[in-house]
Design a protein around this motif. Structure first.
Motif, short mmCIF file in Angstrom:
data_model
loop_
_atom_site.label_atom_id
_atom_site.label_comp_id
_atom_site.label_asym_id
_atom_site.label_seq_id
_atom_site.Cartn_x
_atom_site.Cartn_y
_atom_site.Cartn_z
N LEU A 66 -113.78 43.39 -4.95
CA LEU A 66 -112.61 43.96 -5.76
C LEU A 66 -113.10 45.05 -6.37
O LEU A 66 -114.51 45.21 -6.84
CB LEU A 66 -112.59 43.01 -6.75
N GLY A 67 -112.39 46.17 -6.39
CA GLY A 67 -112.92 47.47 -7.12
C GLY A 67 -112.12 47.63 -8.50
O GLY A 67 -111.60 46.75 -8.89
N PRO A 68 -111.97 48.72 -9.04
CA PRO A 68 -111.31 49.49 -10.15
C PRO A 68 -109.84 48.70 -10.23
O PRO A 68 -109.29 48.76 -9.10
CB PRO A 68 -111.52 50.66 -10.32
N ARG A 69 -109.51 48.35 -11.48
CA ARG A 69 -108.15 47.79 -11.51
C ARG A 69 -107.53 48.30 -12.82
O ARG A 69 -108.13 49.15 -13.82
CB ARG A 69 -108.11 46.35 -11.84
N ILE A 70 -106.15 48.46 -12.80
CA ILE A 70 -105.34 48.94 -13.93
C ILE A 70 -105.54 47.98 -15.29
O ILE A 70 -105.58 47.00 -14.94
CB ILE A 70 -103.85 49.23 -13.64
N PRO A 71 -105.88 48.51 -16.37
CA PRO A 71 -106.14 47.67 -17.28
C PRO A 71 -105.22 46.99 -18.07
O PRO A 71 -105.43 45.65 -18.37
CB PRO A 71 -106.70 48.85 -18.46
N GLN A 72 -103.86 47.24 -18.15
CA GLN A 72 -102.85 46.61 -18.50
C GLN A 72 -102.47 45.37 -17.73
O GLN A 72 -102.64 45.47 -16.64
CB GLN A 72 -101.56 47.55 -18.84
N PRO A 73 -102.15 44.40 -18.57
CA PRO A 73 -101.74 43.21 -17.80
C PRO A 73 -100.31 43.40 -17.28
O PRO A 73 -99.43 44.18 -17.68
CB PRO A 73 -101.69 42.15 -18.74
N ALA A 94 -110.12 62.40 -9.68
CA ALA A 94 -109.65 62.18 -8.45
C ALA A 94 -108.25 61.27 -8.52
O ALA A 94 -107.45 61.53 -8.04
CB ALA A 94 -110.48 61.70 -7.24
N MET A 95 -108.46 60.30 -9.49
CA MET A 95 -107.23 59.36 -9.61
C MET A 95 -106.12 59.81 -10.65
O MET A 95 -105.60 58.79 -11.26
CB MET A 95 -107.90 57.94 -9.84
N MET A 96 -106.37 61.13 -10.96
CA MET A 96 -105.26 61.62 -12.19
C MET A 96 -103.98 60.95 -12.07
O MET A 96 -103.20 60.61 -12.80
CB MET A 96 -105.51 62.98 -12.47
N ARG A 97 -103.09 61.58 -10.68
CA ARG A 97 -101.85 61.18 -10.45
C ARG A 97 -101.63 59.50 -10.56
O ARG A 97 -100.56 59.24 -10.99
CB ARG A 97 -101.54 61.84 -9.29
N LEU A 98 -102.55 58.83 -9.97
CA LEU A 98 -102.53 57.44 -9.92
C LEU A 98 -102.72 57.01 -11.45
O LEU A 98 -101.42 56.05 -11.68
CB LEU A 98 -103.50 56.82 -8.89
N ALA A 154 -101.00 53.61 -14.85
CA ALA A 154 -101.61 53.17 -15.88
C ALA A 154 -101.46 53.91 -17.40
O ALA A 154 -102.19 54.03 -18.45
CB ALA A 154 -103.27 53.08 -15.83
N HIS A 155 -100.30 54.81 -17.37
CA HIS A 155 -99.89 55.66 -18.57
C HIS A 155 -101.18 56.62 -19.00
O HIS A 155 -101.45 56.86 -20.07
CB HIS A 155 -99.52 54.76 -19.67
N GLY A 156 -101.90 56.97 -17.76
CA GLY A 156 -103.08 57.77 -18.09
C GLY A 156 -104.31 57.19 -18.42
O GLY A 156 -105.42 58.03 -18.54
N ARG A 157 -104.36 55.87 -18.43
CA ARG A 157 -105.55 55.36 -19.00
C ARG A 157 -106.62 55.02 -17.81
O ARG A 157 -106.12 55.09 -16.73
CB ARG A 157 -105.11 53.80 -19.39
N ARG A 158 -107.90 55.15 -18.14
CA ARG A 158 -108.69 55.01 -16.97
C ARG A 158 -108.61 53.47 -16.46
O ARG A 158 -108.57 52.60 -17.04
CB ARG A 158 -110.21 55.24 -17.55
#
Length: 308
Positions: free
Chosen positions: A110-117, A246-250, A255-259
Motif C-alpha cells: 500500500l502506498g500513499p492514500r487520499i486523506p479524506q474518508p 508531481a501529484m499536483m493535478r491528482l 483531494a481538494h489540493g491536500r497532500r
C-alpha cells in the motif's frame, strides 16, 4: 575455465582475473531489466487527461528510481479489471475497493492514500413511499454510476438477494443523480455525504435511507513483483515534497489540493467485500464468459486464463 557459449565473451574478459560471474537473484534481475515499470489508474477520463494527470507522476518516479516509469491508459473498465486480475501493471491508483482487493489477493504494497474518508448516502425524494431498505428492495429505480463505482457497489451490497434489489439506472454525475431523484425521475439515489449535504443542507428535498461506514479513500498500491527496496523507494518518493508537486493535478482533482498521507493495510481490510456481488458472481459462473461479453466492444481479445 569451462563456460557456456553465451558467456564466452564475458569469460574472456574476466578469465585473466580468475573472478567468476555472480548469478543475479530474481529481485536483482528485475532491477537491471530495461522493461519499464507501468503506472495505471482507473479509466475515469480521456487518454489526454490521463496523460496530463498521471504523466508527471511517471516522469517523477523515472527520475527518482533511475528506471523508466510509463503511464498506460486502459481503453475501458473491462480492460482495467483484466489488468487487475492479471497484475498487469506495477503501480496502481484507484478506488479503495480495488486497492483492498489487490492487498488481499495479490499481496501488494500500500502506498500513499487520499486523506479524506469516503462515505455515501442512499436517499429518496421527500415524501416518497419508500421508508426503508425493505421498501427500496421492491423494484425501486436507483440512479447511480455504473459498476464498479464504489458507491454503487456499496448500495448493491445492502441487497444480497439478487431477486430483491433495486433496478439500477446508470447516471453520471452526483448533481445529476440528485436532480433526477428530486424531480421524481428515480426513486433512489446515492452520493457522497458532503455533496448531498451541499445540495440539500436543510433536508427539504430528500430523505436519507442509509449512511455508509467511513471507508478509506483512493490510494496507490505497488505490485509485489517489484523488489522490496523499489517499492519502498516509490512510497517514500510519492510522500516527499517533490512527490506532492508531481501529484499536483491528482491532489487537486481528488483531494481538494491536500497532500496524500501514508496508508495502512488494516484500514482497507474487508473493503473489497463490496466487489463480491460483482466479481464473486464472475468467478462462480466462469470468468471467460464475462470477459467475452464486452471484449469486442473494448477492442481486445479476452485472455482465457486470467483468474489469480
Amino acid at each position: 575455465m569451462k563456460c557456456e557459449k553465451s558467456w564466452a565473451v564475458l569469460c574472456a574478459l574476466i578469465g585473466a582475473t580468475g573472478v567468476m560471474p555472480v548469478a543475479f537473484s530474481n529481485a536483482q534481475a528485475s532491477v537491471v531489466s530495461n522493461k519499464p515499470y507501468l503506472l495505471v489508474a482507473a479509466p475515469r477520463e480521456t487518454v489526454a487527461r490521463g496523460q496530463r494527470d498521471y504523466g508527471p507522476i511517471a516522469a517523477f518516479l523515472t527520475k527518482v528510481l533511475h528506471h523508466q516509469v510509463v503511464y498506460k491508459h486502459p481503453n475501458g473498465w473491462l480492460t482495467y479489471e483484466l489488468w487487475i486480475w492479471k497484475d498487469h501493471a506495477d503501480i496502481y491508483f484507484d478506488g479503495p475497493q480495488f486497492g483492498a482487493w489487490r492487498l488481499h489477493h495479490l499481496d501488494q504494497t500500500l502506498g500513499p492514500r487520499i486523506p479524506q474518508p469516503q462515505d455515501w448516502r442512499l436517499y429518496t425524494w421527500k415524501g416518497s413511499s419508500v421508508k426503508n431498505l425493505k421498501d427500496a428492495a421492491a423494484g425501486a429505480m436507483l440512479c447511480a454510476p455504473p459498476v464498479p463505482n464504489f458507491a454503487t457497489l456499496w448500495v448493491t451490497s445492502l441487497f444480497p438477494n439478487p431477486e430483491r434489489q433495486p433496478y439500477i439506472r446508470n447516471v453520471h454525475g452526483w448533481k445529476r443523480i440528485f436532480k433526477e431523484v428530486a424531480d421524481h425521475q428515480c426513486t433512489l439515489g446515492v452520493g457522497p455525504r458532503l455533496t448531498v449535504h451541499y445540495l440539500d443542507p436543510n433536508g427539504q428535498k430528500v430523505t436519507i435511507l442509509r449512511r455508509s461506514p467511513h471507508y478509506p479513500n483512493q490510494a496507490f498500491t505497488i505490485s509485489r513483483t517489484l523488489p522490496k527496496d523499489v517499492r519502498t523507494a516509490i512510497v517514500n518518493a510519492l510522500l516527499s515534497p517533490e512527490g506532492e508537486k508531481a501529484m499536483m493535478r491528482l491532489r487537486k482533482r481528488f483531494a481538494h489540493g491536500r497532500r496524500l498521507v501514508a496508508g495502512h493495510a488494516s484500514q482497507y481490510r474487508n473493503v473489497d467485500q463490496s466487489l463480491d456481488a460483482q466479481w464473486g458472481t464472475i468467478y462462480a459462473s466462469g470468468i471467460d464468459r464475462y470477459l467475452k461479453q464486452d471484449a469486442k466492444r473494448e477492442g481486445f481479445v479476452a485472455d482465457q486464463k486470467v483468474a489469480p
